[in-house]
Write a protein that holds these residues in place. Structure first.
Motif, short mmCIF file in Angstrom:
data_model
loop_
_atom_site.label_atom_id
_atom_site.label_comp_id
_atom_site.label_asym_id
_atom_site.label_seq_id
_atom_site.Cartn_x
_atom_site.Cartn_y
_atom_site.Cartn_z
N TRP A 1 -8.11 -0.38 -0.63
CA TRP A 1 -9.21 -0.41 -1.59
C TRP A 1 -9.50 1.00 -2.12
CZ3 TRP A 1 -11.42 -4.28 -4.10
CH2 TRP A 1 -11.39 -5.57 -3.56
N LEU A 2 -9.50 1.97 -1.23
CA LEU A 2 -9.82 3.33 -1.62
C LEU A 2 -8.76 3.90 -2.55
CD1 LEU A 2 -11.70 5.76 -1.31
CD2 LEU A 2 -10.32 6.47 0.66
N GLU A 3 -7.49 3.72 -2.20
CA GLU A 3 -6.42 4.24 -3.05
C GLU A 3 -6.42 3.55 -4.41
OE1 GLU A 3 -4.83 6.81 -2.31
OE2 GLU A 3 -4.70 6.99 -0.15
N LEU A 4 -6.76 2.25 -4.44
CA LEU A 4 -6.89 1.57 -5.73
C LEU A 4 -8.01 2.20 -6.55
CD1 LEU A 4 -6.10 -0.70 -7.66
CD2 LEU A 4 -7.63 -2.23 -6.39
N GLY A 5 -9.11 2.54 -5.88
CA GLY A 5 -10.19 3.25 -6.57
C GLY A 5 -9.72 4.58 -7.14
N PHE A 6 -8.96 5.34 -6.35
CA PHE A 6 -8.43 6.61 -6.84
C PHE A 6 -7.52 6.40 -8.06
CE2 PHE A 6 -8.82 8.65 -2.37
CZ PHE A 6 -10.12 9.03 -2.65
N ALA A 7 -6.74 5.32 -8.04
CA ALA A 7 -5.86 5.02 -9.18
C ALA A 7 -6.68 4.78 -10.44
CB ALA A 7 -4.99 3.81 -8.86
N LEU B 1 -1.26 -1.79 -5.44
CA LEU B 1 -2.42 -1.71 -4.56
C LEU B 1 -3.31 -2.95 -4.69
CD1 LEU B 1 -3.16 2.06 -5.14
CD2 LEU B 1 -2.46 1.03 -2.97
N SER B 2 -3.36 -3.52 -5.87
CA SER B 2 -4.09 -4.79 -6.04
C SER B 2 -3.42 -5.89 -5.23
CB SER B 2 -4.14 -5.18 -7.52
OG SER B 2 -4.86 -4.23 -8.28
N SER C 1 -15.76 2.81 -8.80
CA SER C 1 -16.98 2.65 -8.02
C SER C 1 -16.91 1.41 -7.14
CB SER C 1 -18.19 2.57 -8.96
OG SER C 1 -19.37 2.34 -8.23
N CYS C 2 -16.48 0.29 -7.71
CA CYS C 2 -16.39 -0.96 -6.96
C CYS C 2 -15.44 -0.82 -5.77
CB CYS C 2 -15.94 -2.09 -7.89
SG CYS C 2 -15.65 -3.67 -7.07
N CYS C 3 -14.24 -0.26 -6.02
CA CYS C 3 -13.24 -0.13 -4.96
C CYS C 3 -13.68 0.85 -3.88
CB CYS C 3 -11.90 0.32 -5.56
SG CYS C 3 -11.13 -0.90 -6.63
N ALA C 4 -14.26 1.97 -4.31
CA ALA C 4 -14.70 2.97 -3.33
C ALA C 4 -15.82 2.43 -2.45
CB ALA C 4 -15.15 4.24 -4.05
N ASN C 5 -16.75 1.70 -3.05
CA ASN C 5 -17.84 1.10 -2.27
C ASN C 5 -17.31 0.06 -1.29
OD1 ASN C 5 -20.16 2.48 -3.18
ND2 ASN C 5 -20.19 1.28 -5.06
N LYS C 6 -16.32 -0.72 -1.72
CA LYS C 6 -15.72 -1.71 -0.83
C LYS C 6 -15.04 -1.03 0.35
CE LYS C 6 -14.28 -5.95 0.16
NZ LYS C 6 -15.21 -7.03 0.52
N HIS D 1 0.83 -1.20 0.00
CA HIS D 1 0.00 0.00 0.00
C HIS D 1 0.87 1.26 0.00
CE1 HIS D 1 -1.95 3.21 2.50
NE2 HIS D 1 -2.83 3.11 1.53
N LEU D 2 1.87 1.30 0.85
CA LEU D 2 2.76 2.46 0.91
C LEU D 2 3.42 2.73 -0.44
CD1 LEU D 2 4.58 1.96 4.33
CD2 LEU D 2 3.09 3.87 3.73
N LEU D 3 3.94 1.67 -1.07
CA LEU D 3 4.61 1.83 -2.35
C LEU D 3 3.62 2.19 -3.45
CD1 LEU D 3 7.06 -1.22 -2.15
CD2 LEU D 3 7.56 1.19 -1.67
N GLY D 4 2.40 1.64 -3.37
CA GLY D 4 1.39 1.94 -4.37
C GLY D 4 0.96 3.39 -4.33
#
Length: 482
Positions: free
Chosen positions: A278-284, A264-265, A305-310, A242-245
């Motif tokens: 999950w949120l940062e992946l959504g932002f990506a 992030l995945s 949408s999927c990542c932010a909702n999760k 997560h930090l590196l992502g």
């Protein structure tokens, strides 16, 4: 558990949220106190503890505290290159010592107490930090042991200490972040404020300290990333990825965006309950879609949408997750709901520059009053001396919608160099009648990202606020970006 090694992670299977609950409960916090700190209900705390006991095979608080302490000692015994210490996968543990009053003024003594309390409360709002409770830290008031001894007693990674002194006109506050294992100074700052208004001092200094230390570009994240880079690749955990992502995400190029999605995945693959990952992946994915980094903008938006909702389902108390939820509600046409979510995001993290900046963008582009967004982004820039470049993207977007094109251009010159930045700059120049400057940027955009149009940005960001849609489409037409 924060500070656990990879073997412990495999054996326990605790999520990061469960780790935080376990640590705070073992430190003596009540269900209510844990809930207030992590922005969850006492009933949710009880549910987490039930799962924690089952996973760890313990049945009471004492056994849990002993297990945490043993795991911490085992981890501390293992060193990594270059003398770095905090090598384990998980949020760093931060302890804020009671600030020292170096004078005799009782007002200063009260300010010292309030400062340390406010810093603890605001740091605790960050889901990627584990912060030791204020009641625990009050037992260290007036104690003069070596900081490393205090660090060992608290099982902390970092200690924050501070002191206050004053003249009749001025208050000076000195703060430093210390490595709890080595005693090394990692960061320090000095704040001087007029002595007239103690409440104003308390608020402004707290905001400055929080934004210097926490968040994606804060000092703590920077230190942790350097530690992660020195770890063997096979030992990286979800928090490390997560930090590196996030670091790659904040570079904003096509290549770094793809790498951010990969990292992030991997983080959520290792820890599916890691809400912030999950949120940062959504932002990506949002960056991918709004900048034309993927052929299918609709798929990028669906992934966002999927990542932010999760993320929101895992941690509805996270201010950034609420901000993202607001954007999604705007996509569904629920503008009142979007404004409500953004209001809740600000309530959850009132002194966090990242939250202020993102809500500012939402006020302009998703739903709400762009003028309110302008005030928010300027406040974010004021309280975060280390403001990342994407803050200026938000300032540029807000000022564009407001028709302040000269200010928009100045902001985007300090923003990340990506297709959406070139688009906004070209549109602003065109609307100012500076056709030659607009044409240069349009040609560059066509060369670097030939299929990119303003509609990519509108669909991928996403843009739903009618004034924003109208201003972007008008600017795109003038700059010949349609």
């Amino acid at each position: 558990m924060p500070g656990r090694n990879m073997d412990a992670e495999q054996n326990t299977g605790l999520s990061i949220r469960e780790e935080l609950v376990a640590t705070k409960f073992a430190q003596g916090m009540t269900y209510r106190e844990i809930g207030e700190t992590l922005f969850i209900s006492p009933a949710t705390v009880r549910t987490h503890l039930s799962a924690i006991y089952q996973k760890l095979g313990v049945h009471n608080k004492l056994a849990l505290a002993n297990l945490l302490a043993v795991g911490r000692m085992e981890d501390t015994a293992k060193s990594i290159p270059n003398g770095l210490t905090h090598k384990n996968s998980g949020p760093p543990i931060v302890a804020v010592l009671p600030f020292d009053n170096l004078g005799s003024d009782e007002r200063l003594a009260h300010l010292a107490e309030c400062l340390s309390a406010d810093i603890i409360a605001d740091l605790a709002r960050y889901p990627d930090l584990a912060v030791i409770a204020r009641l625990t830290m009050l037992t260290f008031k007036g104690r003069c042991e070596d900081l490393r001894s205090i660090g060992r007693e608290l099982n902390a990674d970092y200690l924050l200490e501070g002191s206050l002194q004053a003249t009749s006109r001025q208050v000076r506050i000195s703060v430093q972040l210390v490595d709890a294992c080595t005693g090394a100074d990692l960061w320090s700052a000095r704040y001087e404020r007029p002595a007239a208004d103690m409440f104003a001092i308390q608020d402004s200094v707290t905001e400055n300290i929080i934004n210097a230390l926490a968040g994606c570009c804060g000092k703590l994240a920077h230190i942790q990333r350097n530690i992660v880079r020195r770890k063997p690749p096979g030992s990286l955990g979800g928090y490390d990825y997560h930090l590196l992502g996030v670091e790659q995400l904040n570079m904003y190029s096509r290549t770094s965006n793809a790498e951010a999605i990969r990292l992030l995945s991997r983080a959520i693959e290792l820890d599916p309950a890691f809400a912030r990952a999950w949120l940062e992946l959504g932002f990506a994915y949002a960056v991918q879609g709004s900048n034309g980094y993927a052929d299918d903008t609709a798929m990028s938006l669906a992934n966002f949408s999927c990542c932010a909702n999760k993320s929101f389902a895992l941690d509805p108390g996270d201010g950034l997750a609420r901000q993202a939820a607001g954007d999604l509600r705007a996509c569904d046409g629920d503008f009142d709901g979007a404004i409500e979510e953004n209001t809740l995001a600000l309530a959850a993290a009132p002194n966090d520059g990242d939250t202020l900046a993102l809500v500012a963008g939402s006020r302009a582009l998703a739903a709400g009053d762009p003028e309110a967004g302008y005030l928010l982004i300027n406040r974010a820039l004021c309280i975060n001396a280390l403001a990342p470049s994407w803050y200026f993207s938000m300032l540029g977007r807000v000022t564009f919608v407001l028709g302040r094109y000269r200010e928009c251009i100045a902001a985007f010159r300090r923003a990340p160099d990506m297709p959406s930045t070139l688009m906004f700059r070209a549109m602003a120049h065109a609307l100012l009648g500076e056709d030659e400057d607009a044409a240069k940027l349009t040609r560059r955009l066509a060369s670097e990202c030939p299929k990119y149009t303003a509609e990519h940005f509108i669909a991928g960001y996403p843009v739903t606020n009618p004034p924003a849609m109208a201003s972007i489409r008008h600017g795109a037409k003038r700059a010949r970006l349609v």
